[in-house]
Each structure stands twice: as structure tokens, then as C-alpha cells.
Design a protein around this motif. Structure first.
Motif, PDB file in Angstrom:
ATOM      1  N   CYS A  26      86.031  75.755  71.875  1.00  0.00           N
ATOM      2  CA  CYS A  26      84.925  74.963  72.425  1.00  0.00           C
ATOM      3  C   CYS A  26      85.210  74.457  73.837  1.00  0.00           C
ATOM      4  CB  CYS A  26      84.626  73.769  71.515  1.00  0.00           C
ATOM      5  SG  CYS A  26      83.920  74.275  69.935  1.00  0.00           S
ATOM      6  N   TRP A  27      86.451  74.193  74.164  1.00  0.00           N
ATOM      7  CA  TRP A  27      86.776  73.614  75.458  1.00  0.00           C
ATOM      8  C   TRP A  27      86.931  74.672  76.553  1.00  0.00           C
ATOM      9  CZ3 TRP A  27      91.484  75.134  77.355  1.00  0.00           C
ATOM     10  CH2 TRP A  27      92.396  75.644  76.432  1.00  0.00           C
ATOM     11  N   VAL A  28      86.860  75.964  76.196  1.00  0.00           N
ATOM     12  CA  VAL A  28      87.013  77.033  77.187  1.00  0.00           C
ATOM     13  C   VAL A  28      85.639  77.473  77.679  1.00  0.00           C
ATOM     14  CG1 VAL A  28      87.874  79.359  77.611  1.00  0.00           C
ATOM     15  CG2 VAL A  28      89.165  77.829  76.143  1.00  0.00           C
ATOM     16  N   ASN A  29      85.405  77.236  78.960  1.00  0.00           N
ATOM     17  CA  ASN A  29      84.174  77.685  79.604  1.00  0.00           C
ATOM     18  C   ASN A  29      84.271  79.200  79.773  1.00  0.00           C
ATOM     19  OD1 ASN A  29      82.157  78.346  81.428  1.00  0.00           O
ATOM     20  ND2 ASN A  29      82.381  76.449  82.580  1.00  0.00           N
ATOM     21  N   PHE A  30      83.275  79.922  79.314  1.00  0.00           N
ATOM     22  CA  PHE A  30      83.312  81.393  79.341  1.00  0.00           C
ATOM     23  C   PHE A  30      83.421  81.922  80.768  1.00  0.00           C
ATOM     24  CE2 PHE A  30      82.919  84.742  76.290  1.00  0.00           C
ATOM     25  CZ  PHE A  30      82.588  85.849  77.038  1.00  0.00           C
TER      26      PHE A  30
ATOM     27  N   CYS B  46      76.036  78.201  72.505  1.00  0.00           N
ATOM     28  CA  CYS B  46      75.371  77.890  73.763  1.00  0.00           C
ATOM     29  C   CYS B  46      75.198  76.364  73.795  1.00  0.00           C
ATOM     30  CB  CYS B  46      74.024  78.607  73.847  1.00  0.00           C
ATOM     31  SG  CYS B  46      73.269  78.509  75.467  1.00  0.00           S
ATOM     32  N   ALA B  47      75.909  75.692  74.710  1.00  0.00           N
ATOM     33  CA  ALA B  47      75.986  74.230  74.721  1.00  0.00           C
ATOM     34  C   ALA B  47      74.647  73.536  74.979  1.00  0.00           C
ATOM     35  CB  ALA B  47      77.032  73.779  75.727  1.00  0.00           C
TER      36      ALA B  47
ATOM     37  N   ASP C  93      77.586  77.943  80.356  1.00  0.00           N
ATOM     38  CA  ASP C  93      77.367  77.125  79.161  1.00  0.00           C
ATOM     39  C   ASP C  93      77.833  77.807  77.878  1.00  0.00           C
ATOM     40  OD1 ASP C  93      76.154  75.136  80.712  1.00  0.00           O
ATOM     41  OD2 ASP C  93      74.218  76.180  80.635  1.00  0.00           O
ATOM     42  N   ALA C  94      78.242  79.055  77.962  1.00  0.00           N
ATOM     43  CA  ALA C  94      78.637  79.805  76.766  1.00  0.00           C
ATOM     44  C   ALA C  94      80.059  79.446  76.366  1.00  0.00           C
ATOM     45  CB  ALA C  94      78.531  81.300  77.036  1.00  0.00           C
ATOM     46  N   ARG C  95      80.284  79.334  75.066  1.00  0.00           N
ATOM     47  CA  ARG C  95      81.608  79.073  74.520  1.00  0.00           C
ATOM     48  C   ARG C  95      81.878  80.122  73.445  1.00  0.00           C
ATOM     49  NH1 ARG C  95      81.124  76.241  78.348  1.00  0.00           N
ATOM     50  NH2 ARG C  95      81.415  74.010  78.487  1.00  0.00           N
TER      51      ARG C  95
ATOM     52  N   LEU D 266      72.499  80.368  61.181  1.00  0.00           N
ATOM     53  CA  LEU D 266      72.412  79.217  60.272  1.00  0.00           C
ATOM     54  C   LEU D 266      73.269  78.045  60.755  1.00  0.00           C
ATOM     55  CD1 LEU D 266      72.462  80.981  56.788  1.00  0.00           C
ATOM     56  CD2 LEU D 266      70.503  80.081  58.052  1.00  0.00           C
ATOM     57  N   ARG D 267      74.182  78.294  61.691  1.00  0.00           N
ATOM     58  CA  ARG D 267      75.054  77.241  62.200  1.00  0.00           C
ATOM     59  C   ARG D 267      74.481  76.585  63.458  1.00  0.00           C
ATOM     60  NH1 ARG D 267      81.164  79.433  61.246  1.00  0.00           N
ATOM     61  NH2 ARG D 267      80.867  80.015  59.087  1.00  0.00           N
ATOM     62  N   SER D 268      73.291  76.956  63.855  1.00  0.00           N
ATOM     63  CA  SER D 268      72.659  76.331  65.013  1.00  0.00           C
ATOM     64  C   SER D 268      72.378  74.868  64.721  1.00  0.00           C
ATOM     65  CB  SER D 268      71.349  77.045  65.371  1.00  0.00           C
ATOM     66  OG  SER D 268      71.633  78.340  65.846  1.00  0.00           O
ATOM     67  N   ASN D 269      72.294  74.062  65.782  1.00  0.00           N
ATOM     68  CA  ASN D 269      72.058  72.618  65.712  1.00  0.00           C
ATOM     69  C   ASN D 269      73.139  71.892  64.909  1.00  0.00           C
ATOM     70  OD1 ASN D 269      69.706  72.735  67.267  1.00  0.00           O
ATOM     71  ND2 ASN D 269      68.521  73.359  65.457  1.00  0.00           N
ATOM     72  N   THR D 270      74.357  72.477  64.889  1.00  0.00           N
ATOM     73  CA  THR D 270      75.490  71.788  64.254  1.00  0.00           C
ATOM     74  C   THR D 270      76.452  71.390  65.370  1.00  0.00           C
ATOM     75  OG1 THR D 270      76.622  73.886  63.846  1.00  0.00           O
ATOM     76  CG2 THR D 270      75.238  73.037  62.071  1.00  0.00           C
ATOM     77  N   SER D 271      77.691  71.765  65.248  1.00  0.00           N
ATOM     78  CA  SER D 271      78.664  71.480  66.315  1.00  0.00           C
ATOM     79  C   SER D 271      79.285  72.793  66.789  1.00  0.00           C
ATOM     80  CB  SER D 271      79.751  70.543  65.797  1.00  0.00           C
ATOM     81  OG  SER D 271      80.552  71.223  64.855  1.00  0.00           O
ATOM     82  N   CYS D 272      79.890  72.714  67.960  1.00  0.00           N
ATOM     83  CA  CYS D 272      80.543  73.902  68.539  1.00  0.00           C
ATOM     84  C   CYS D 272      81.685  74.354  67.631  1.00  0.00           C
ATOM     85  CB  CYS D 272      81.051  73.577  69.936  1.00  0.00           C
ATOM     86  SG  CYS D 272      81.987  74.910  70.709  1.00  0.00           S
ATOM     87  N   ALA D 273      82.476  73.408  67.152  1.00  0.00           N
ATOM     88  CA  ALA D 273      83.630  73.754  66.307  1.00  0.00           C
ATOM     89  C   ALA D 273      83.193  74.468  65.038  1.00  0.00           C
ATOM     90  CB  ALA D 273      84.414  72.493  65.971  1.00  0.00           C
ATOM     91  N   GLU D 274      82.105  74.005  64.438  1.00  0.00           N
ATOM     92  CA  GLU D 274      81.619  74.638  63.218  1.00  0.00           C
ATOM     93  C   GLU D 274      81.094  76.037  63.506  1.00  0.00           C
ATOM     94  OE1 GLU D 274      78.338  73.762  59.773  1.00  0.00           O
ATOM     95  OE2 GLU D 274      79.345  72.045  60.705  1.00  0.00           O
ATOM     96  N   CYS D 275      80.419  76.192  64.638  1.00  0.00           N
ATOM     97  CA  CYS D 275      79.879  77.505  65.009  1.00  0.00           C
ATOM     98  C   CYS D 275      81.001  78.509  65.251  1.00  0.00           C
ATOM     99  CB  CYS D 275      78.998  77.378  66.253  1.00  0.00           C
ATOM    100  SG  CYS D 275      78.452  78.967  66.911  1.00  0.00           S
ATOM    101  N   LEU D 276      82.039  78.074  65.965  1.00  0.00           N
ATOM    102  CA  LEU D 276      83.094  79.003  66.376  1.00  0.00           C
ATOM    103  C   LEU D 276      84.139  79.248  65.295  1.00  0.00           C
ATOM    104  CD1 LEU D 276      83.592  78.047  70.109  1.00  0.00           C
ATOM    105  CD2 LEU D 276      82.135  79.801  69.109  1.00  0.00           C
ATOM    106  N   GLN D 277      83.924  78.740  64.097  1.00  0.00           N
ATOM    107  CA  GLN D 277      84.811  79.091  62.984  1.00  0.00           C
ATOM    108  C   GLN D 277      84.711  80.574  62.682  1.00  0.00           C
ATOM    109  OE1 GLN D 277      83.696  76.528  59.771  1.00  0.00           O
ATOM    110  NE2 GLN D 277      84.992  74.842  60.487  1.00  0.00           N
ATOM    111  N   ASN D 278      83.558  81.142  62.934  1.00  0.00           N
ATOM    112  CA  ASN D 278      83.355  82.582  62.785  1.00  0.00           C
ATOM    113  C   ASN D 278      83.550  83.199  64.170  1.00  0.00           C
ATOM    114  OD1 ASN D 278      82.547  85.158  62.261  1.00  0.00           O
ATOM    115  ND2 ASN D 278      80.573  84.611  61.365  1.00  0.00           N
ATOM    116  N   VAL D 279      84.458  84.147  64.300  1.00  0.00           N
ATOM    117  CA  VAL D 279      84.787  84.709  65.611  1.00  0.00           C
ATOM    118  C   VAL D 279      83.664  85.567  66.190  1.00  0.00           C
ATOM    119  CG1 VAL D 279      87.268  84.663  65.281  1.00  0.00           C
ATOM    120  CG2 VAL D 279      85.988  86.662  64.550  1.00  0.00           C
ATOM    121  N   THR D 280      82.692  85.921  65.392  1.00  0.00           N
ATOM    122  CA  THR D 280      81.594  86.739  65.911  1.00  0.00           C
ATOM    123  C   THR D 280      80.481  85.888  66.507  1.00  0.00           C
ATOM    124  OG1 THR D 280      80.477  86.784  63.778  1.00  0.00           O
ATOM    125  CG2 THR D 280      82.049  88.577  64.231  1.00  0.00           C
TER     126      THR D 280
END
Length: 182
Positions: A95-99, A64-65, A89-91, A46-60
Motif C-alpha cells: 500500500c505504501w509503494v506508489n506505482f 486505486c486510492a 494513485d495505483a497501488r 468485492l473488495r472495493s470500498n474496503t482498505s488498501c491492505a485488504e485489497c492487496l491481500q490478493n496479488v492479482t
């Protein structure tokens, strides 16, 4: 007798009171530690097409940038497969750490730590062996010095004995001759 019964019952009451206080404290602290139910985190999809920061609020979640998709981290695999998102491209986490760079950096740091441990073990063993050689050399020098002192004492003793024999006329020309011959 009555006084003894009174004190024992008083001791029993005070012990029961202390036990009740401890039990009450345990129950209160256990009740305070019960976690409150927090609202369930929103699913990653459900967090797709939002921002990286919003997506990564959940650690699970994994961001994909290029596709701007927020997907559940594939926990069955250690690394996310490229079908989910290319590593470059995975984070995940930040967000600033390239996997891919994160994996390479962690591998290099792990290798450095392992090499450092091996070098330390090698140096300790080498120093221990070198220290033993020093101790062996020291013991050898002490043994040689002791033997030379013993030899000097033996020679000095032999000279004293020869002087005493000379003094009392017991000197022998042939050291293998019998004493009776004189």
C-alpha cells in the motif's frame, strides 16, 4: 548347485524388498506433496470500498486510492492504463509503494546496472589492452637487451680472433686481402 540357487533367490528377494521400499517411499512422499485445495480468493471487485491492505491481500488486485476501488490487475498491459487508475494513485503489492515511483525507481536501477556492466566491460578491455602494451614494452626491452649482448659477444669474439691472427702473424692490413699474399 542348491546353495547357488538359494543365494540367488535370496539376492532376488532382497533386491525386490529394496525396490518395494523405494517405491513405497516415492508414493508416500508424492502423496504428502499433493497440494490441498485452498478456498478460492475473493474477487477483487468485492473488495472495493474496503482498505488498501485488504485489497492487496490478493496479488492479482490493484488498489486505486482516490476511488477506493479494488480491481483486477490488467495483465494484458505491462502498466495499468490511466482509464483503470492513474499511475500516481495505483497501488500494487504494497500500500505504501506508489506505482509511478516504483516504475521510475526500477528504471533508474536497471539503467545503473546496465551502465555499471558497460563500464566494467570497458575497464576490463582497457586494462587488457594496457596490460598488453606493458607486455609488449617488456618484450621489446628484452629483445633490445638480447641484441646488445649478442653484439657485445660478437665484438669480443672478433677481438679474440684478431689477437690470435696477430699472435701467429696472420694479421692482415687490408681486411679484403687474400691470406695467400703474406
Amino acid at each position: 548347485m542348491a546353495f547357488t540357487r538359494l543365494t540367488m533367490s535370496g539376492q532376488f528377494r532382497s533386491s525386490a524388498f529394496v525396490f518395494a521400499l523405494i517405491f513405497y517411499g516415492v508414493i508416500i512422499s508424492a502423496g504428502a506433496q499433493t497440494p490441498t485445495t485452498s478456498p478460492a480468493p475473493t474477487p477483487c471487485a468485492l473488495r472495493s470500498n474496503t482498505s488498501c491492505a485488504e485489497c492487496l491481500q490478493n496479488v492479482t488486485c490493484l488498489w486505486c486510492a482516490p476511488t477506493k476501488q479494488c480491481v483486477d490487475y490488467p495483465v494484458r498491459n505491462i502498466l495499468p492504463p490511466s482509464s483503470v487508475c492513474p499511475l500516481n494513485d495505483a497501488r500494487w503489492g504494497l500500500c505504501w509503494v506508489n506505482f509511478q515511483i516504483l516504475i521510475i525507481t526500477m528504471s533508474v536501477l536497471g539503467g545503473i546496472i546496465i551502465i555499471t556492466i558497460l563500464v566494467c566491460c570497458f575497464c576490463c578491455c582497457k586494462c587488457e589492452r594496457f596490460g598488453n602494451k606493458k607486455e609488449d614494452a617488456k618484450v621489446e626491452r628484452q629483445t633490445r637487451a638480447r641484441k646488445s649482448r649478442q653484439k657485445a659477444k660478437r665484438t669480443e669474439m672478433q677481438l679474440r680472433h684478431d689477437e690470435i691472427r696477430q699472435k701467429y702473424g696472420m694479421a692482415k692490413d687490408n681486411p679484403y686481402a687474400r691470406m695467400d699474399d703474406h
